[in-house]
Design an enzyme around this catalytic site. Structure first.
Site, PDB file in Angstrom:
ATOM      1  N   GLY A 190      70.200  75.065 160.498  1.00 55.96           N
ATOM      2  CA  GLY A 190      69.919  76.501 160.382  1.00 55.96           C
ATOM      3  C   GLY A 190      68.626  76.860 161.110  1.00 55.96           C
ATOM      4  O   GLY A 190      67.889  77.757 160.695  1.00 55.96           O
ATOM      5  N   TYR A 214      75.672  83.984 146.020  1.00 54.55           N
ATOM      6  CA  TYR A 214      74.527  83.271 146.620  1.00 54.55           C
ATOM      7  C   TYR A 214      73.749  82.519 145.536  1.00 54.55           C
ATOM      8  O   TYR A 214      73.441  81.331 145.686  1.00 54.55           O
ATOM      9  CB  TYR A 214      73.646  84.307 147.318  1.00 54.55           C
ATOM     10  CG  TYR A 214      72.341  83.801 147.911  1.00 54.55           C
ATOM     11  CD1 TYR A 214      72.334  82.901 148.977  1.00 54.55           C
ATOM     12  CD2 TYR A 214      71.117  84.271 147.431  1.00 54.55           C
ATOM     13  CE1 TYR A 214      71.130  82.475 149.538  1.00 54.55           C
ATOM     14  CE2 TYR A 214      69.920  83.851 147.994  1.00 54.55           C
ATOM     15  CZ  TYR A 214      69.932  82.956 149.046  1.00 54.55           C
ATOM     16  OH  TYR A 214      68.740  82.546 149.599  1.00 54.55           O
ATOM     17  N   GLY A 223      67.134  80.447 162.322  1.00 48.21           N
ATOM     18  CA  GLY A 223      66.939  81.497 161.322  1.00 48.21           C
ATOM     19  C   GLY A 223      65.488  81.861 161.088  1.00 48.21           C
ATOM     20  O   GLY A 223      64.584  81.390 161.790  1.00 48.21           O
ATOM     21  N   GLN A 224      65.282  82.709 160.084  1.00 48.03           N
ATOM     22  CA  GLN A 224      63.930  83.226 159.811  1.00 48.03           C
ATOM     23  C   GLN A 224      62.947  82.091 159.535  1.00 48.03           C
ATOM     24  O   GLN A 224      61.847  82.054 160.079  1.00 48.03           O
ATOM     25  CB  GLN A 224      63.955  84.196 158.614  1.00 48.03           C
ATOM     26  CG  GLN A 224      62.645  84.924 158.412  1.00 48.03           C
ATOM     27  CD  GLN A 224      62.563  85.687 157.090  1.00 48.03           C
ATOM     28  OE1 GLN A 224      63.461  85.614 156.246  1.00 48.03           O
ATOM     29  NE2 GLN A 224      61.478  86.409 156.892  1.00 48.03           N
TER      30      GLN A 224
END
Ligand code: NAD
Ligand code: AKB
Length: 315
Positions: free
Chosen positions: A8, A142, A11-12
């Site tokens: 990932g 989530y 991503g941020q």
């Protein structure tokens, strides 16, 4: 940590963690991987970059064995708001991806960093001074994947000795990469709007109080935990960590100290408001402080000042 894989990675968090790890452990020793292509050369050079869907066990295995990976920062995930739109896909990526990573960690003796979230709590959890060990009955898909992930990490440690460590991050604020579809994204979007048009229409109510943290503290927390003396860790995994707790109204007031003409209005999105309303207001992070010395550097005024400085440099 000698050879590190970050999933990932575009991503941020990943886009900043990669740079921090490469500066510390050497560019060639930190591999970036994501299902998406890298958006710029920063991730592909000077260190290696791989296209990887974390649900693809054989490619994951190939990357880990070919590069003698000993530590995985597993960031690939769907975040809260996106996950509510695609619950089956969120389960698939968040759970099957994590299971693949845990199996690889078991087979090749890798250490694992798994970021959980304030989303691992729900409406039955005490919302102020939220204890480290408390009721966890999240109402979002989530959050369900985060609690399940915390439990799986504990299981792989106790059953197979996998050194799986993790944090419950609050909303993260940063200037480098836009957030990927969460509920706390407003606290980043507001800075872009403040610089561009001096106005922001917030999708959460003015009084929605949530825990938050500035990215430099989030990166420091992950690396400090992963390098902590394991004999001092009683929890090891899913540590509450926070740096500040504020509402959109309070954040706007802090921004107005620097941009007096900035205004905020509220155009509430019921889906994200319901998610935010199910999360704690302020976590107790004393276990992290005691067990591995967690201490945030940035409070609300310091974060706002630094964000605006960085955003002005970028724009
Ligand atoms: P992000 O959405 O910005 O990045 C996630 C990355 O995962 C994206 O680059 C995406 O392309 C990638 N990805 C999605 N599906 C994938 C797949 N199948 N295979 C490989 N890569 C895939 O998220 P982030 O903010 O960087 O968060 C990283 C982790 O930290 C997540 O587990 C998230 O739940 C957790 N976390 C983030 C925050 C926050 O405020 N940013 C707070 C708490 C926890
Ligand atoms: C989200 O809002 O989904 C994330 C998180 C707090 O986990 N930023």
């Amino acid at each position: 940590m000698k050879k590190i894989l970050v999933t990932g990675a575009t991503g941020q968090i990943g886009s900043e963690l990669i740079m921090t790890l490469r500066n510390r452990y050497g560019a060639g020793n930190v591999l970036a991987a994501d299902i998406k292509p890298a958006l710029n050369d920063e991730l592909t050079q000077p260190g290696p970059y791989y296209r990887l869907d974390v649900r693809d066990l054989s490619t994951l295995k190939q990357i880990v064995t070919a590069n003698n990976i000993d530590t995985i920062f597993h960031l690939a995930s769907l975040l809260s708001a996106v996950a509510e739109q695609k619950p089956q896909q969120a389960w698939d990526v968040n759970m099957n991806g994590l299971m693949n990573v845990l199996e690889i960690c078991r087979e090749y003796r890798c250490a694992l960093f798994f970021p959980s979230s304030i989303a691992a709590f729900g409406t039955e959890t005490p919302s102020m001074d939220t204890p480290q060990d408390t009721i966890q009955r999240p109402t979002t898909i989530y959050g369900i994947t985060k609690v399940s992930g915390e439990l799986l990490c504990d299981y792989y440690f106790h059953r197979f000795g996998v050194d799986a460590r993790g944090l419950r991050y609050p909303g993260l604020i940063s200037s480098k990469t836009l957030p990927g579809g969460g509920t706390t994204d407003y606290a980043v979007d507001i800075f872009y709007a403040a610089i561009k048009s001096q106005h922001y229409a917030c999708f959460l109510r003015a009084d929605t109080q949530l825990d938050m943290m500035y990215m430099p503290d989030a990166l420091d927390a992950a690396i400090t935990l992963m390098t902590a003396d394991s004999t001092q860790l009683k929890h090891r995994n899913a540590f509450n960590v926070t740096a500040m707790s504020f509402t959109p109204q309070q954040l706007a007031a802090e921004i107005q100290k620097h941009i007096p003409e900035f205004t905020i209005t509220y155009s509430v999105d019921p889906l994200r408001q319901a998610i935010a309303d199910s999360w704690p207001r302020h976590m107790n992070d004393s276990a992290a402080r005691t067990e591995w010395g967690w201490q945030a550097q940035f409070d609300l005024p310091a974060m706002v000042k630094d964000m605006l400085l960085n955003m002005r440099l970028l724009n």
